[in-house]
Design an enzyme around this catalytic site. Structure first.
Site, short mmCIF file in Angstrom:
data_model
loop_
_atom_site.label_atom_id
_atom_site.label_comp_id
_atom_site.label_asym_id
_atom_site.label_seq_id
_atom_site.Cartn_x
_atom_site.Cartn_y
_atom_site.Cartn_z
N CYS A 167 57.31 -1.24 0.21
CA CYS A 167 56.55 0.01 0.38
C CYS A 167 55.18 -0.08 -0.28
CB CYS A 167 57.33 1.19 -0.19
SG CYS A 167 57.68 1.03 -1.94
N CYS A 212 63.24 3.78 -5.18
CA CYS A 212 62.17 4.33 -6.02
C CYS A 212 62.66 4.49 -7.46
CB CYS A 212 61.70 5.67 -5.47
SG CYS A 212 61.55 5.71 -3.68
FE1 FES Z 1 58.69 2.84 -2.45
FE2 FES Z 1 59.26 5.25 -3.18
S1 FES Z 1 58.94 4.56 -1.17
S2 FES Z 1 58.85 3.57 -4.43
#
Ligand code: FES
Length: 126
Positions: free
Chosen positions: A34, A103
Site C-alpha cells: 500500500c 495496518c
Molecule cells: Fe496500508 Fe493501511 S492500507 S497501512
C-alpha cells in the site's frame, strides 16, 4: 458502519503526533503493497517509555493504529511494550475490517523496531 467509533476518533484526533528530537529509539516501517509508512519515536528513562510520538503517512486505519498504540505503550516498561501485539491494537480499536488488519501490524512492527533501535544504541553507548 465500516469503522468503529474508536477508529474514527483516533483517525480524526490522533494522539501523540509528531517527532522527538533526541529520541532514544526510532522505528520506521513500511508496507510495500500500500506504500504506507509509519515512524515511531521513543523517549526512555530507567527502562520506562516516558514519551512517544509518531508520524504516519498512510491510511486512516494506520493512523488510528499508531495513535492508539502510542497510548498503549506510554508509561509502560520496555518489556511490556515489546509484548504489544497487532491483535491488542485491533481490540483496543474495537476492531478493524479484515482488509485493514495489516495496518495494525505496522504499529506492532514500528514499536518493536524502535525498541530494537534503543537496545542497539544502549549497546554502543551504555
Ligand atoms: Fe496500508 Fe493501511 S492500507 S497501512
Amino acid at each position: 458502519m465500516l469503522y468503529s467509533e474508536k477508529v474514527m476518533d483516533h483517525f480524526m484526533n490522533p494522539r501523540n503526533v509528531g517527532t522527538i528530537e533526541d529520541a532514544d529509539g526510532i522505528g520506521e516501517v513500511g508496507n510495500a503493497k500500500c506504500g504506507d509508512i509509519m515512524k515511531i519515536y521513543l523517549k526512555i528513562n530507567d527502562d520506562v517509555i516516558s514519551d512517544v510520538k509518531f508520524n504516519t503517512f498512510g491510511c486512516g486505519s494506520a493512523i488510528a493504529s499508531s495513535s492508539i498504540a502510542t497510548e498503549m505503550i506510554k508509561g509502560k516498561t520496555v518489556a511490556e511494550a515489546l509484548t504489544l501485539s497487532n491483535k491488542a491494537v485491533v481490540d483496543a480499536l474495537d476492531g478493524l475490517p479484515p482488509e485493514k488488519i495489516h495496518c495494525s501490524v505496522l504499529a506492532e512492527e514500528a514499536v518493536k523496531l524502535a525498541i530494537e533501535d534503543y537496545h542497539q544504541k544502549q549497546a554502543v553507548s551504555p
